[in-house]
Write an enzyme that holds these catalytic residues in place. Structure first.
Site, mmCIF file in Angstrom:
data_model
loop_
_atom_site.group_PDB
_atom_site.id
_atom_site.type_symbol
_atom_site.label_atom_id
_atom_site.label_comp_id
_atom_site.label_asym_id
_atom_site.label_seq_id
_atom_site.Cartn_x
_atom_site.Cartn_y
_atom_site.Cartn_z
ATOM 1 N N TYR A 87 0.856 -1.187 0.000
ATOM 2 C CA TYR A 87 0.000 0.000 0.000
ATOM 3 C C TYR A 87 0.891 1.236 0.000
ATOM 4 O O TYR A 87 1.929 1.238 -0.641
ATOM 5 C CB TYR A 87 -0.968 -0.061 1.195
ATOM 6 C CG TYR A 87 -2.196 0.794 0.992
ATOM 7 C CD1 TYR A 87 -2.992 0.649 -0.148
ATOM 8 C CD2 TYR A 87 -2.551 1.751 1.922
ATOM 9 C CE1 TYR A 87 -4.104 1.445 -0.346
ATOM 10 C CE2 TYR A 87 -3.674 2.544 1.737
ATOM 11 C CZ TYR A 87 -4.440 2.392 0.607
ATOM 12 O OH TYR A 87 -5.534 3.188 0.414
ATOM 13 N N LYS A 139 -19.725 -21.462 -9.254
ATOM 14 C CA LYS A 139 -18.988 -21.323 -10.518
ATOM 15 C C LYS A 139 -17.547 -20.904 -10.242
ATOM 16 O O LYS A 139 -16.611 -21.398 -10.890
ATOM 17 C CB LYS A 139 -19.664 -20.272 -11.406
ATOM 18 C CG LYS A 139 -21.071 -20.610 -11.849
ATOM 19 C CD LYS A 139 -21.093 -21.647 -12.950
ATOM 20 C CE LYS A 139 -20.645 -21.064 -14.263
ATOM 21 N NZ LYS A 139 -21.016 -21.918 -15.415
#
Length: 435
Positions: free
Chosen positions: A35, A90
Site C-alpha cells: 500500500y 462457478k
C-alpha cells in the site's frame, strides 16, 4: 449419492469463496510495498501503460461471474441474492478445475430508487458490467434469462476488450458439438450428413444450433413449445426468423422422423419413447433438461431394446453427462493465458474439438479410479469426457489459446507451446491432488 438439505447448507456455511493473498503482508516493508507509499509507483506505471494491468494486478487471471438471478439453474427468476450460491459455485469450479481466480458479481438491476421494477433491463446490466470490467480479464455471464441474455452478451462483446462468455448459451453448445462429433465417429456417419433436431429455442438451443452449423452441420431443425420453427410461421418473433428452416415438419414428432440426433434443452417428458423408433438407425438422444430429461434413459432403453443408440443427459447419475464444467474453466484459462481480447467462434470450435479428442483418448488410471464401475472407453457410453480428467486443462486451454493467436485476438501469444502444455499438465495433476 444422497444429498440432503442439511449437508448442503453445512457445506455452504460461510460462503464458498475467499481471498488468498499471493503476497502476504507480514512486515513494515511489506506494508509499504503493498500500500502507501509503494503502491503509488504501480499506479503511475498503469496510468502510463494500461496494458501492464495484466502483469501488475490480478486482472490477467481473474474472471467476474455475473448474474442477475433471472434464470437460476432450473429454478427460474429468484433474484440476485438467491443467485449468490450458484455464482460462488462457478467460482469454485473455475479455481478447482483450471486454476482461474473468479469472483461472484450479482446485479440487482431491477431495483430503481429503492423499489423493484420487476422488469429485466438489459441496458442496466450492460452498463454495470462495463463499469466493473477494468478489474477483470474476462466476464462469465450466468443465469440471465432470454432474450435479454443475447443482447447483453452481444453488446458487451463489442464494447469490451476482454472475453465475454455467457455459459448458458455457449458452454452447453461447445460440449454438445464435441459429443455430436464423437457420436458421428462412433456411428460411422459423416458429420455433415447428420440431421439434427433441437427442442428448445432459448439461450442454449439457439447457440447449440449456431455452433453445430459453424462446425459443419448442414441440417438442423429447431423446435419450441409451439412446434417446429419453420419459415413464415405465424407465431414467429424476430429471433425465430433467424433460426427458422424451410421444412414441411410442424411438430417435434414429425421432425424426429429420420433424424440422426435429438438435442433437448427444454422440458421434461416431452418426447414419447415410441418416437425414437422413427429416428434414423443408430440415433443419438441428448435429453439435457434438468433435473428431469425430455425422455428418461430407462424409457429409451425400454423401447430401443437391442437397437444401437447413444444416450446423453445433463445428470451425473447416467453416462455421457453434458456438464458445463467441461468447458468454461478450460476455455477461459486458454483465453486468459494469452490475454485474449474476446472469445471468437474459432476458439469455441477449438474447445469442442479438444473435448471430443479427450473422449477418444485412453483415460488415465487416476481418472478411472474416480469413476469406478463406469466405462471410460470411447463408445456408446463414453462420447464425452469426465470433468475430473486431468488432460482437459492442457488440451482445451492450449487449443483455445492457439485459436486466439490465429484469430489475432491474443495480446500475449505463446512462445513455447510444448512448455505451456507441460506446465498445464503438471498444474492439472496438482489440482487433482495427483503426483
Amino acid at each position: 449419492m444422497k444429498i440432503d438439505e442439511t449437508s448442503v447448507l453445512e457445506f455452504h456455511e460461510g460462503g464458498k469463496v475467499a481471498l488468498k493473498m499471493p503476497h502476504p503482508v507480514k512486515t513494515v516493508e511489506d506494508l509499504c510495498l503493498a500500500y502507501t507509499p509503494g503502491v503509488g509507483k504501480a499506479v503511475l506505471r498503469l496510468a502510463d501503460h494500461p496494458e501492464d494491468a495484466f502483469r501488475y494486478t490480478a486482472k490477467g487471471h481473474t474472471v467476474a461471474v455475473v448474474s442477475d438471478g433471472t434464470a437460476i439453474l432450473g429454478l427460474g427468476d429468484r433474484g440476485p441474492t438467491a443467485a449468490i450460491p450458484v455464482m460462488e459455485g462457478k467460482c469454485v469450479l473455475f479455481k478447482s478445475f483450471a486454476g482461474v481466480d473468479a469472483w461472484p458479481v450479482v446485479l440487482d438491476h431491477c431495483r430503481v430508487g429503492g423499489a423493484s421494477t420487476g422488469k429485466t433491463d438489459p441496458q442496466r446490466v450492460i452498463d454495470a458490467v462495463a463499469m466493473l470490467a477494468p478489474m477483470y480479464g474476462g466476464i462469465n455471464l450466468e443465469d440471465i434469462a432470454g432474450p435479454a441474455c443475447f443482447e447483453i452478451e452481444d453488446t458487451l462483446t463489442e464494447m469490451l476488450d476482454i472475453p465475454v462468455f455467457h455459459d448458458d448459451q455457449w458452454g452447453t453448445a461447445v460440449i454438445v458439438l464435441a459429443a455430436v462429433r464423437n457420436y458421428a465417429i462412433f456411428a460411422q456417419k459423416p458429420f455433415e450428413s447428420l440431421r439434427v433436431v433441437i427442442n428448445g429455442a432459448g439461450a442454449a438451443g439457439t447457440r447449440i444450433r449456431e455452433l453445430l452449423l459453424a462446425g459443419g452441420a448442414a441440417q438442423v431443425i429447431s423446435c419450441d413449445s409451439k412446434g417446429v420453427i419453420y419459415k413464415g410461421r405465424p407465431c414467429n418473433q424476430a429471433r425465430h426468423e433467424r433460426i427458422a428452416e424451410d421444412t414441411k415438419c410442424r411438430t417435434l414428432e414429425e421432425a424426429l422422423r429420420g433424424a440422426d440426433v435429438f438435442v433437448g434443452v427444454s422440458v421434461a417428458d416431452c418426447v414419447k419413447p415410441e418416437w425414437l423408433l422413427t429416428m434414423a438407425p443408430n440415433p443419438a438422444v441428448f435429453a439435457l433438461a434438468n433435473p428431469n430429461p425430455e425422455i428418461r434413459p430407462e424409457q429409451a432403453a425400454g423401447v430401443m431394446g437391442d437397437r444401437p443408440y447413444v444416450m446423453a443427459t445433463g445428470r451425473s447419475d447416467y453416462p455421457n453427462q453434458i456438464n458445463n464444467v467441461l468447458c468454461f474453466p478450460f476455455l477461459f484459462r486458454g483465453a486468459l493465458d494469452v490475454h485474449a481480447r474476446k472469445i471468437t467462434p474459432a476458439m469455441k470450435l477449438a474447445a469442442a474439438d479438444a473435448l471430443a479428442l479427450a473422449a477418444r483418448t485412453e483415460a488415465s488410471a487416476d481418472t478411472r479410479a474416480l469413476y469406478a464401475g463406469e466405462s471410460l472407453t470411447f463408445g456408446r457410453d463414453y462420447v464425452i469426457p469426465k470433468p475430473f480428467d486431468p488432460t482437459l486443462l492442457p488440451t482445451v486451454a492450449t487449443g483455445v489459446a492457439l485459436a486466439a493467436m490465429k484469430d489475432g485476438v491474443a495480446r500475449t501469444p505463446l512462445t513455447d507451446v510444448k512448455a505451456y502444455q507441460e506446465a498445464l499438465t503438471k498444474e492439472a495433476l496438482a489440482l487433482r491432488g495427483i503426483g
